[in-house]
Design a protein around this motif. Structure first.
Motif, PDB file in Angstrom:
ATOM      1  N   GLN A  17       0.865  -1.189   0.000  1.00  0.00           N
ATOM      2  CA  GLN A  17       0.000   0.000   0.000  1.00  0.00           C
ATOM      3  C   GLN A  17       0.904   1.243   0.000  1.00  0.00           C
ATOM      4  OE1 GLN A  17      -1.019   2.639   1.911  1.00  0.00           O
ATOM      5  NE2 GLN A  17      -2.857   2.983   0.681  1.00  0.00           N
ATOM      6  N   HIS A  30       0.963   4.705  -9.763  1.00  0.00           N
ATOM      7  CA  HIS A  30      -0.029   5.142 -10.745  1.00  0.00           C
ATOM      8  C   HIS A  30      -0.995   3.987 -10.953  1.00  0.00           C
ATOM      9  CE1 HIS A  30       1.723   8.989 -11.542  1.00  0.00           C
ATOM     10  NE2 HIS A  30       2.909   8.426 -11.583  1.00  0.00           N
ATOM     11  N   ARG A  71      -9.805  24.864 -11.337  1.00  0.00           N
ATOM     12  CA  ARG A  71      -8.453  24.926 -11.908  1.00  0.00           C
ATOM     13  C   ARG A  71      -7.647  26.056 -11.289  1.00  0.00           C
ATOM     14  NH1 ARG A  71      -8.013  25.084 -18.059  1.00  0.00           N
ATOM     15  NH2 ARG A  71      -5.836  25.273 -17.402  1.00  0.00           N
ATOM     16  N   ASN A 119      -4.146  25.296  -9.568  1.00  0.00           N
ATOM     17  CA  ASN A 119      -2.939  25.989 -10.030  1.00  0.00           C
ATOM     18  C   ASN A 119      -2.306  26.803  -8.918  1.00  0.00           C
ATOM     19  OD1 ASN A 119      -2.200  25.376 -12.752  1.00  0.00           O
ATOM     20  ND2 ASN A 119      -4.164  26.249 -13.384  1.00  0.00           N
ATOM     21  N   LEU A 159      -0.243  24.604  -6.679  1.00  0.00           N
ATOM     22  CA  LEU A 159       1.077  24.290  -7.238  1.00  0.00           C
ATOM     23  C   LEU A 159       1.980  25.522  -7.205  1.00  0.00           C
ATOM     24  CD1 LEU A 159      -0.057  22.041 -10.219  1.00  0.00           C
ATOM     25  CD2 LEU A 159       0.854  21.303  -8.019  1.00  0.00           C
ATOM     26  N   ASP A 160       1.410  26.703  -7.519  1.00  0.00           N
ATOM     27  CA  ASP A 160       2.197  27.942  -7.452  1.00  0.00           C
ATOM     28  C   ASP A 160       2.749  28.180  -6.050  1.00  0.00           C
ATOM     29  OD1 ASP A 160       1.731  28.567 -10.097  1.00  0.00           O
ATOM     30  OD2 ASP A 160       0.055  29.922  -9.682  1.00  0.00           O
ATOM     31  N   ALA A 179       2.658  23.375  -3.218  1.00  0.00           N
ATOM     32  CA  ALA A 179       2.104  22.066  -2.849  1.00  0.00           C
ATOM     33  C   ALA A 179       2.679  20.981  -3.753  1.00  0.00           C
ATOM     34  CB  ALA A 179       0.577  22.092  -2.969  1.00  0.00           C
ATOM     35  N   ASP A 180       2.746  19.734  -3.229  1.00  0.00           N
ATOM     36  CA  ASP A 180       3.133  18.596  -4.075  1.00  0.00           C
ATOM     37  C   ASP A 180       2.079  18.403  -5.164  1.00  0.00           C
ATOM     38  OD1 ASP A 180       4.913  18.323  -1.951  1.00  0.00           O
ATOM     39  OD2 ASP A 180       4.065  16.440  -1.215  1.00  0.00           O
ATOM     40  N   ASP A 186      -9.584  15.530  -6.167  1.00  0.00           N
ATOM     41  CA  ASP A 186     -10.116  16.411  -7.200  1.00  0.00           C
ATOM     42  C   ASP A 186     -10.936  17.521  -6.545  1.00  0.00           C
ATOM     43  OD1 ASP A 186      -8.946  14.809  -9.079  1.00  0.00           O
ATOM     44  OD2 ASP A 186     -10.806  13.810  -9.698  1.00  0.00           O
ATOM     45  N   HIS A 194      -8.204  10.348   3.066  1.00  0.00           N
ATOM     46  CA  HIS A 194      -9.265   9.630   3.783  1.00  0.00           C
ATOM     47  C   HIS A 194      -8.615   8.442   4.474  1.00  0.00           C
ATOM     48  CE1 HIS A 194     -12.026  11.382   0.539  1.00  0.00           C
ATOM     49  NE2 HIS A 194     -12.378  11.964   1.674  1.00  0.00           N
TER      50      HIS A 194
END
Lengths: 367, 367
Positions: B27, B42, B180, B184, B187-188, B191-192, B197, B309
Motif C-alpha cells: 500500500q 499510478h 483549476r 494551479n 502548485l504555485d 504544494a506537491d 479532485d 481519507h
C-alpha cells in the motif's frame, strides 16, 4: 459514442464458450468500454462501480448514490443497481434473481480481500468463482472505426497543444514550469485530462526515461525532452519530442538522426501479420549499428486506447502478430548517463498494408 | 523527516506477536510511512515498489530501475533490491536468504492475480501466507509530533490558497475555472499536488456532496461550495467552505448558521476517549433539531494524514474511542435537491482535553 454494443455481445459469446453464467467487470477502462459509463476510479479502493454481465440477457451497472445520475445518463442499455455498502451487498441482492451458477471476475483488478468476501458469498449462494485475465482487454486491442476517429482527434489535439507550447518555451524556464504549461494548455484546449504525468527533462535529466520534472532551469544549447499525452472523450494520446532551443551541436544532431532513422525503419516495417518483436528488432538494429545498442533499454512501443499503456507491446517478448486496427506508439530512444537522452515517439494505426501515422511528421529541425 | 524508524519497530513487534517472519507492504502510503520512500503508485497495476519487513533485522525496499536513485536517497536504513520483472522475481531471489517460514501481505491492497502467483512461490519455497488487514494503517492513526507539524503546514498552505483564490472569484466564472484556479494556486504556492479532485459547485449543483465541476457559470446570489485539499511533504489537508458572492439571502444565512452550529457543537465534544459515533451524533442532533435531519446523508468526518481519507471515521458506525494525536475533519452539511447545499469542513487534532483547530475559524460572513 462508444463501442460497447458489439463488445458486449463479444463478451457474452466468450462467456458461453467458457461456460460462465456471468462476469464481474471491475477494471475502469473495461467498464467504460462495455457500458459507456465514464466515471474513473480514484484507486482500486475507491471504485466508481462494477458491471455484472450475464451470459444472456441485459447487463447491470452497480454503483453508489454519488454516481446515480451519471450512470443513468451514460450506461445506455444497462440496468442500474445503487448500493450503499459496495459490491458484495449488491451481488447478494442481484445474483439470486439471475440464476447464476458460475461467475468470472477480473483477477488483475480485483483485491485479494474482495475476493475473500466474494468466496463467502459464493459458498452461501452456491455459485462457482473463476479468475479471468484479459477477457475484455483482448477485445479492446483492435479498435473500431469510431474508436480510431477518437484516437485521431486525441492525437491531433495533443499536437496542437505541443505546437502552442513550443512557441512559449524560453531559456530560464524550469522543467516543472514547462510540464505545467503543457498540462494547463491541454485543459485550456478542451482535453479531459493528461493521460499520464507529463515529462519535461533538460540536459542530463533526459537520460532518465521516466524523469520527473524538477526545478532545473533551461540553458541555451541543452536538450529538451518532452513526453506528453492527453485524454479526449476518454481516448488517449502519447508523443515524445526532443529538441534544442537555439543551435544544436553536431553530436546531438547525429544522435537525433540515428533515433529518427530507427523510428522510420520500424514504422516502415509495421503491417498486419508482423510481430511486435520483429518491429522492435528493426529499431534496435539501427541503434546498435549506429553504436548505441546499449543506450536503448526499454521496449519500442505499446498500444494506446482507453488506457495510455495497453496491449499490444512492441518489444523483444511480443510474439503475437499485429492486426489491422491496432494502435501503437513507436518510441525509440537513446539514454547516456552523463550526456542526456533522446526519444522520438509517434503513434500509428496498423493497417493491412502498412500503417497510418497519427502525428505530424516533423522533428522541428532540418535533418 | 519521516516517522518510519519507530514505526518499523512497531511493525516488527506485531510480527513477533503474530508469529509472522515477514510482511510485504504494497500500500503506497504505508510504504512511505515506514520507509520515507515517496514515489506514488499510478494505480495498483503500476506499483513503484514493495517493502519486505522481516521480523528481525534490516528491511528491504524492492523496486525497478526507474526508481533506483530516488529509493537510495529516501529509504534510509533499507536494503535496496532492484527487480526487472516485479515482486515475484524479487521474492524468489530474497526469501531463501532470509529464512522466512511465514509471510503476511496487505489483503486490502494486493491483487488476486499477484496472490495467486505468490501462492505458487510459497509452495515452491515452503512458506505460509497470511492475509493482513490494517496492520500499518492502525499505526498511522495516531500521529507523531513531526507528523502533526507537517499536517499543520499542509492545512495552513491550503488556507493561504483559499484566501488568495477567494479574492479572485468573480461572477461568470465557471465551476471548472474556479477548480483549476484553486489547483494551479496550490502548485504555485509549493504544494506537491491536490490531495483529491477539487470540488467547486454553484447553486443547485452544491446539492451533490461529490459534485464534479462543470461549465456552469456563477450568478449573483448563488451558493459557492468549495471542497479543496493539498499534499505538502506527503501530508494532506482538506477543507470545505460555502459562501455567496454578494448579498446572501435569509434562508442561506439561516441554514449556514445551523451547519456552523452543528460543526461547533461537534468540535466542542471532541476529546480523547469519545467515540466517532458520539461526535457524529452531536452534529446530527443539531441538524435534526433545526429541521434538516434528512438533509445530512454522509458521515461527519474522517482521519487525514498521508492519505486524505483514513482512519478514524466520525460516523454512526465508529465505536472505537478517539485518541490524542489523531487528526480528523469535522464536516457537517445539508443538501437539498432543488436548492443546493452547504458544507463546512475544518480539521482538528484530538487532544487529551479537547482538540486543536487547524483551520482559520471564519466563515467570511457576519453570522
Amino acid at each position: 459514442m462508444n463501442s460497447g454494443y458489439h463488445a458486449l455481445a463479444g463478451v457474452q459469446a466468450i462467456l458461453r464458450e467458457r461456460q460462465l453464467d456471468a462476469l464481474i467487470v471491475s477494471q475502469p477502462e473495461n467498464r467504460r468500454y462495455l457500458s459507456g459509463y465514464t466515471a474513473p476510479d480514484h484507486g482500486i479502493q475507491e471504485s466508481s462501480g462494477f458491471l455484472l454481465i450475464p451470459q444472456d440477457g441485459e447487463p447491470w451497472l452497480l454503483t453508489d448514490s454519488r454516481f446515480t445520475l451519471q450512470a443513468e445518463a451514460e450506461a445506455i442499455g444497462y440496468h442500474l443497481h445503487v448500493y450503499r455498502r459496495g459490491l458484495l451487498e449488491a451481488l447478494e441482492h442481484l445474483l439470486p434473481q439471475l440464476d447464476v451458477q458460475s461467475i468470472g471476475f477480473e483477477a488483475d483488478y480485483f483485491l485479494f480481500s474482495t475476493h475473500a468476501r466474494l468466496l463467502g458469498l459464493a459458498e452461501k449462494l452456491g455459485f462457482r468463482l473463476e479468475a479471468i485475465s484479459n477477457l475484455v482487454e483482448d477485445l479492446r486491442v483492435v479498435k473500431t472505426t469510431d474508436e480510431l476517429e477518437l484516437i485521431r482527434q486525441s492525437t491531433q489535439l495533443n499536437e496542437r497543444v505541443f505546437t502552442h507550447v513550443y512557441s512559449q518555451i524560453s531559456l530560464g524556464q524550469t522543467e516543472r514550469e514547462l510540464a505545467r504549461l503543457i498540462e494547463n494548455t491541454m485543459l485550456d484546449f478542451g482535453a479531459d485530462r493528461p493521460s499520464f504525468d507529463t515529462i519535461a527533462a533538460f540536459g542530463e535529466n533526459a537520460a532518465k526515461p521516466h524523469a520527473v520534472p524538477s526545478e532545473r532551469r533551461l540553458k541555451a544549447g541543452e536538450t529538451v525532452l518532452v513526453d506528453m499525452g492527453l485524454v479526449l472523450n476518454g481516448y488517449c494520446s502519447d508523443m515524445s519530442r526532443t529538441f534544442v532551443l537555439g543551435e544544436p551541436d553536431a553530436i546531438f544532431l547525429e544522435r537525433l538522426r540515428l533515433v529518427r532513422a530507427a523510428q522510420q525503419a520500424a514504422i516502415s516495417t509495421i503491417r498486419a501479420g508482423v510481430t511486435g518483436a520483429a518491429v522492435d528488432q528493426v529499431a534496435r538494429d539501427v541503434l546498435r549499428e549506429g553504436g548505441y545498442g546499449e543506450a536503448f533499454g526499454h521496449g519500442l512501443g505499446h498500444g494506446v486506447g482507453l488506457a495510455v499503456h495497453e496491449a499490444p507491446r512492441l518489444s523483444p517478448h511480443a510474439h503475437t502478430p499485429l492486426a489491422a486496427g491496432m494502435v501503437v506508439t513507436v518510441e525509440p530512444g537513446l539514454y547516456l548517463a552523463d550526456w542526456g537522452g533522446i526519444r522520438l515517439e509517434n503513434m500509428v494505426i496498423v493497417t493491412e498494408e502498412g500503417s497510418e501515422l497519427l502525428n505530424q511528421d516533423t522533428t522541428f529541425l532540418d535533418l
